[in-house]
Design a protein around this motif. Structure first.
Motif, PDB file in Angstrom:
ATOM      1  N   LYS A 323      33.885  25.377  48.250  1.00  4.95           N
ATOM      2  CA  LYS A 323      34.690  26.485  47.731  1.00  4.95           C
ATOM      3  C   LYS A 323      35.716  25.974  46.716  1.00  4.95           C
ATOM      4  O   LYS A 323      35.996  26.655  45.717  1.00  4.95           O
ATOM      5  N   PHE A 324      36.280  24.805  46.962  1.00  2.00           N
ATOM      6  CA  PHE A 324      37.192  24.185  46.001  1.00  2.00           C
ATOM      7  C   PHE A 324      36.496  24.007  44.656  1.00  2.00           C
ATOM      8  O   PHE A 324      37.070  24.324  43.593  1.00  2.00           O
ATOM      9  N   MET A 325      35.267  23.541  44.682  1.00  2.00           N
ATOM     10  CA  MET A 325      34.538  23.308  43.438  1.00  2.00           C
ATOM     11  C   MET A 325      34.133  24.631  42.770  1.00  2.00           C
ATOM     12  O   MET A 325      34.155  24.742  41.533  1.00  2.00           O
ATOM     13  N   LEU A 326      33.769  25.615  43.555  1.00  2.00           N
ATOM     14  CA  LEU A 326      33.452  26.929  42.985  1.00  2.00           C
ATOM     15  C   LEU A 326      34.681  27.533  42.316  1.00  2.00           C
ATOM     16  O   LEU A 326      34.586  28.108  41.214  1.00  2.00           O
ATOM     17  N   ILE A 348      28.294  30.483  52.831  1.00  2.00           N
ATOM     18  CA  ILE A 348      29.305  30.600  51.771  1.00  2.00           C
ATOM     19  C   ILE A 348      29.585  32.070  51.476  1.00  2.00           C
ATOM     20  O   ILE A 348      30.740  32.503  51.373  1.00  2.00           O
ATOM     21  N   MET A 349      28.535  32.845  51.376  1.00  2.00           N
ATOM     22  CA  MET A 349      28.659  34.248  50.979  1.00  2.00           C
ATOM     23  C   MET A 349      29.238  35.126  52.085  1.00  2.00           C
ATOM     24  O   MET A 349      29.596  36.288  51.829  1.00  2.00           O
ATOM     25  N   GLU A 350      29.352  34.606  53.308  1.00  2.00           N
ATOM     26  CA  GLU A 350      30.007  35.350  54.384  1.00  2.00           C
ATOM     27  C   GLU A 350      31.469  35.617  54.045  1.00  2.00           C
ATOM     28  O   GLU A 350      32.060  36.593  54.514  1.00  2.00           O
ATOM     29  N   ASP A 351      32.057  34.726  53.249  1.00  2.00           N
ATOM     30  CA  ASP A 351      33.431  34.915  52.787  1.00  2.00           C
ATOM     31  C   ASP A 351      33.391  35.911  51.628  1.00  2.00           C
ATOM     32  O   ASP A 351      32.735  35.660  50.606  1.00  2.00           O
ATOM     33  N   PRO A 352      34.065  37.052  51.761  1.00  2.00           N
ATOM     34  CA  PRO A 352      34.011  38.068  50.693  1.00  2.00           C
ATOM     35  C   PRO A 352      34.387  37.532  49.320  1.00  2.00           C
ATOM     36  O   PRO A 352      33.912  38.040  48.296  1.00  2.00           O
ATOM     37  N   ALA A 353      35.238  36.519  49.287  1.00  2.00           N
ATOM     38  CA  ALA A 353      35.647  35.962  47.997  1.00  2.00           C
ATOM     39  C   ALA A 353      34.498  35.261  47.290  1.00  2.00           C
ATOM     40  O   ALA A 353      34.576  35.005  46.079  1.00  2.00           O
ATOM     41  N   TYR A 354      33.419  34.961  48.028  1.00  2.00           N
ATOM     42  CA  TYR A 354      32.278  34.256  47.445  1.00  2.00           C
ATOM     43  C   TYR A 354      30.981  35.031  47.685  1.00  2.00           C
ATOM     44  O   TYR A 354      29.904  34.454  47.763  1.00  2.00           O
ATOM     45  N   ALA A 355      31.115  36.355  47.780  1.00  2.00           N
ATOM     46  CA  ALA A 355      29.943  37.194  48.058  1.00  2.00           C
ATOM     47  C   ALA A 355      28.929  37.146  46.920  1.00  2.00           C
ATOM     48  O   ALA A 355      27.725  37.341  47.137  1.00  2.00           O
ATOM     49  N   THR A 356      29.418  36.887  45.727  1.00  2.00           N
ATOM     50  CA  THR A 356      28.530  36.738  44.571  1.00  2.00           C
ATOM     51  C   THR A 356      28.687  35.314  44.035  1.00  2.00           C
ATOM     52  O   THR A 356      29.769  34.925  43.602  1.00  2.00           O
TER      53      THR A 356
END
Length: 510
Positions: A323-326, A348-356
């Motif tokens: 997530k840091f790298m994203l 990763i996509m379970e976190d709404p901030a990384y859904a896409t």
């Protein structure tokens, strides 16, 4: 003089001094036959390279446990291996059981190598007593190389356990035991001083410029080890001085392709100051000298080369790192550092901030290998991955013939920048220039007014999954909050591993 590959294949003088601990009277017992030095003809100066190659061989042939234990506690990497080796997973959670076999094995691995390397140095010194002409200088150089190899391994041990024995008397290590445990700072000062002893006798060259022992240590390897020791001591001017000498030599440069740096094209490139070398000699059978990379590999994948073997599913890049790298948009280094599975991508996509997610996040590597779901981990370390298409035809073991990089120029640049942000002075470049040279390779925008936090972020991005760099940075800076992640709680008591119970029972470890 024969090159390293030839010497590995026909070497008959390998130092085979095992190092284990059996009882209080013979605390450092040799379990395999030491070279019968009385049978050697020390007047044959051309043979002095053989014990040197033995020293490299023992250093390179690491137990698979070593890099895993050195690096597992950082917030860049998790244990993986779910369902197997539970005490390894507990170590990643800072719950230490000093009866865990891996602690004792790594202790013995490092100390065994130190004794082997020091024995090699003593044998070379005997050759030096009879040497004439250019062989006199060569003997001094070879002994200096063994000092660098010994120093590197003392450094790694002290990073793990803090206060340890400094071994200087391989013929009678009891002397060193009787001298007692040395503090971490004493060990690091010893390593730094040992590098100062070695540097005047070492080649003024890159490791890949050496013809006698290609990839062998040089003056700059010793300077790098010295910088690492001074970093642990928080002697930032010492770090700046050592790294500045490397940078100002103009001998090193970043390998242009970050992804291929960790694959076969990056072997013995101009970036590497020290790498553990392996080879299957580009043949489909016969002699092979490989590191066991299986612990880093997936237990379920679809490689382009269908016969390529998988791995065990240990050593998993953390969600925090991903997530840091994203968040940084650090595409090249993320895709290089992490091999994704479908389950991992879903996590990763379970976190709404990384859904896409960006389209470069895929369970197919840039080399075409497909990482499928497997129970032990959601991700694998891309820096320990060799594409199946780069395997020598007929060689199918995971990572066959891949080298293991230990110190590279990017780390030198970032240590230099770190030292400057901690108040040291240097003239070869600014902290901004050092950091931006690393960022430029992977297409990241330049920074200005670089702070220590910026350097730590850059080291996180650049050096993740490599020899515990992130973990040792965080404990040195007391950034325990960074290590308290994904349900973990880190305290000062968690910094060092406990001494293995087998050693507590046999040695005066206090």
């Amino acid at each position: 003089m024969k090159n390293l590959k030839q010497n590995f294949k026909q070497l008959t003088l390998l130092l085979a001094v095992g190092f284990t601990f059996f009882n209080c009277n013979d605390k450092l017992e040799e379990i395999e036959g030491q070279v019968a030095t009385d049978d050697l003809d020390y007047t044959i100066s051309s043979d002095m390279v053989l014990p040197l190659i033995g020293a490299y061989s023992t250093t390179y042939t690491r137990g698979w446990e070593d890099p895993l234990l050195v690096g597992v506690r950082g917030d860049d990497v998790n244990a993986g291996g779910l369902g197997d080796q539970p005490l390894f997973a507990e170590t990643d959670l800072y719950n230490y059981d000093n009866g865990f076999w891996m602690y004792n094995q790594v202790w013995k691995n490092f100390y065994g190598d130190i004794v082997d390397v020091l024995n090699a140095g003593e044998i070379i010194q005997r050759y030096g007593e009879f040497a004439t002409g250019s062989y006199v200088d060569l003997a001094n150089q070879y002994v200096a190389e063994t000092k660098v190899l010994s120093g590197f391994q003392h450094l790694q041990m002290s990073r793990l356990w803090g206060n340890i024995y400094i071994i200087q008397n391989p013929a009678d290590p009891q002397i060193d035991i009787d001298n007692g445990i040395d503090s971490k700072m004493e060990v690091m000062q010893y390593v730094s001083d040992l590098m100062d002893e070695a540097i005047p006798y070492l080649p003024d060259a890159r490791p890949n410029e050496r013809e006698d022992v290609p990839g062998g240590v040089t003056k700059y390897t010793a300077l790098a080890v010295k910088a690492l020791a001074n970093l642990e001591m928080e002697n930032y001017q010492g770090v700046a001085d050592a790294t500045e000498e490397i940078i100002s030599s103009d001998k090193f440069s970043l390998f242009p392709d970050f992804y291929e740096l960790f694959k076969k094209p990056g072997k013995l490139c101009n970036e590497n100051l020290f790498e553990l070398q392996f080879s299957d000699y580009n043949t489909d059978s016969g002699d092979v000298n490989n590191h066991l990379f299986a612990p880093f590999g997936p237990s379920n994948w679809t490689p382009v080369v269908e016969t390529a073997s998988g791995g065990w599913g240990f050593y998993e890049p953390s969600l925090k790192f991903i997530k840091f790298m994203l968040d940084r948009g650090d595409q090249t280094r993320l895709v290089t550092s992490v091999c994704f599975t479908p389950r991992g991508i879903d996590e990763i996509m379970e976190d709404p901030a990384y859904a896409t997610l960006p389209n470069y996040i895929s369970n197919t590597t840039p080399s075409g290998d497909i990482f499928n779901d497997y129970p032990r981990a959601m991700f694998a370390s891309g820096k320990h991955y060799l594409p199946s298409t780069q395997l020598t035809p007929g060689r199918n073991s995971y990572g066959s013939s891949k080298n293991l990089i230990a110190i590279r120029y990017a780390e030198i640049l970032l240590m230099y920048a770190e030292a400057l942000t901690q108040g040291a002075t240097g003239t070869v470049m600014t902290a901004d220039e050092a950091v931006n040279e690393v960022r430029n390779r992977v297409g990241m925008t330049p920074l200005s007014g670089v702070t220590n936090d910026d350097v730590m972020d850059e080291k996180f991005a650049e050096l993740a999954m490599e020899w515990g760099v992130r973990y040792f940075d965080m404990i040195r800076l007391n950034r325990y909050d960074e290590l308290s992640y994904e349900g973990r709680t880190f305290t000062a008591e968690d910094e060092y591993l406990p001494y293995p119970q087998a050693q507590v029972d046999l040695l005066p470890l206090e």
